[in-house]
Design an enzyme around this catalytic site. Structure first.
Site, PDB file in Angstrom:
ATOM      1  N   CYS A  96      42.107  45.636  35.187  1.00  0.00           N
ATOM      2  CA  CYS A  96      41.331  44.708  36.006  1.00  0.00           C
ATOM      3  C   CYS A  96      42.256  44.034  37.007  1.00  0.00           C
ATOM      4  O   CYS A  96      43.329  43.573  36.641  1.00  0.00           O
ATOM      5  CB  CYS A  96      40.685  43.659  35.099  1.00  0.00           C
ATOM      6  SG  CYS A  96      39.684  42.458  35.990  1.00  0.00           S
ATOM      7  N   HIS A 138      31.870  47.367  34.158  1.00  0.00           N
ATOM      8  CA  HIS A 138      32.959  46.382  34.222  1.00  0.00           C
ATOM      9  C   HIS A 138      32.698  45.375  35.353  1.00  0.00           C
ATOM     10  O   HIS A 138      32.850  44.165  35.159  1.00  0.00           O
ATOM     11  CB  HIS A 138      34.288  47.125  34.439  1.00  0.00           C
ATOM     12  CG  HIS A 138      35.486  46.230  34.582  1.00  0.00           C
ATOM     13  ND1 HIS A 138      36.494  46.182  33.635  1.00  0.00           N
ATOM     14  CD2 HIS A 138      35.853  45.357  35.568  1.00  0.00           C
ATOM     15  CE1 HIS A 138      37.412  45.308  34.045  1.00  0.00           C
ATOM     16  NE2 HIS A 138      37.052  44.801  35.214  1.00  0.00           N
ATOM     17  N   GLU A 139      32.296  45.876  36.514  1.00  0.00           N
ATOM     18  CA  GLU A 139      32.100  45.005  37.688  1.00  0.00           C
ATOM     19  C   GLU A 139      30.835  44.145  37.567  1.00  0.00           C
ATOM     20  O   GLU A 139      30.846  42.974  37.951  1.00  0.00           O
ATOM     21  CB  GLU A 139      32.053  45.823  38.983  1.00  0.00           C
ATOM     22  CG  GLU A 139      33.302  46.657  39.281  1.00  0.00           C
ATOM     23  CD  GLU A 139      34.608  45.873  39.211  1.00  0.00           C
ATOM     24  OE1 GLU A 139      34.603  44.650  39.421  1.00  0.00           O
ATOM     25  OE2 GLU A 139      35.639  46.502  38.914  1.00  0.00           O
ATOM     26  N   HIS A 142      31.531  41.155  35.640  1.00  0.00           N
ATOM     27  CA  HIS A 142      32.174  40.083  36.413  1.00  0.00           C
ATOM     28  C   HIS A 142      31.134  39.157  37.035  1.00  0.00           C
ATOM     29  O   HIS A 142      31.310  37.947  37.082  1.00  0.00           O
ATOM     30  CB  HIS A 142      33.030  40.669  37.547  1.00  0.00           C
ATOM     31  CG  HIS A 142      34.435  41.008  37.138  1.00  0.00           C
ATOM     32  ND1 HIS A 142      35.305  40.099  36.600  1.00  0.00           N
ATOM     33  CD2 HIS A 142      35.124  42.177  37.209  1.00  0.00           C
ATOM     34  CE1 HIS A 142      36.470  40.680  36.348  1.00  0.00           C
ATOM     35  NE2 HIS A 142      36.386  41.954  36.708  1.00  0.00           N
TER      36      HIS A 142
END
Ligand code: ZN
Length: 179
Positions: A96, A138-139, A142
């Site tokens: 990351c 993953h994004e 966020h």
């Protein structure tokens, strides 16, 4: 636009939807800016909160990588939302840009159905698999204030932190001229 530090509280809060009627900045400029920071960090994905922007926008891309079998592409997602998880959960190594040097195995479902808008506000929905699904999960996390530290199990998190410490010790010795 630049990366915020790993301790910035924006990384732990849910972002606001991107409002096309009243945008915080021009969608095209926002996308370009994010792609620039992503490429500078040699990352495959970047979400707006990682550069301190409280808005649900992320970019992905593999254009600077010479990975065999992976086609070059760049893409921006406004207000992405995972509608469905599919397939088996699998472990895969993740890094990351907000946590430099930290790499760890994270378990996630293999496929997703994603809804999003493009830079003109047009709606899309698509099933994604493989590395694209992995990067997007993953994004999108966020944008919900969830870093991969929260997704990893204790074993893999501890292991990654230990390796990072070892790496810093090594780097320190290097700069002290002891290696
Ligand atoms: Zn990240």
């Amino acid at each position: 636009m630049k990366l915020v530090s790993s301790t910035d509280p924006i990384l732990n809060k849910e972002c606001q939807l991107f409002d096309f009627e009243n945008p915080i900045m021009d969608p095209k400029e926002l996308a370009d800016g994010l792609q620039r920071v992503r490429k500078m960090g040699k990352g495959v994905g970047l979400a707006a909160p990682q550069v301190g922007l409280d808005t649900k926008v992320l970019v992905i891309g593999m254009s600077d990588f010479e990975t065999e079998g992976v086609e070059d592409f760049e893409k921006v997602f406004f207000n992405p939302k995972i509608k469905k998880y599919e397939g088996e959960s699998v472990y895969s190594q993740e890094g990351c840009l907000s946590f430099p040097g930290l790499f760890m195995k994270v378990k996630r479902p293999s496929d997703i159905v994603l809804n999003w808008q493009d830079e003109e506000g047009k709606h899309f929905s698509e099933t994604m698999g493989g590395i694209t699904s992995r990067i997007l999960q993953h994004e999108v996390d966020h944008l919900e204030g969830i870093t991969f530290l929260k997704r990893a199990d204790k074993y893999h998190l501890d292991k990654a932190k230990k390796e990072l410490k070892k790496y810093y010790r090594y780097k320190k010795r290097l700069t002290n001229g002891k290696l």
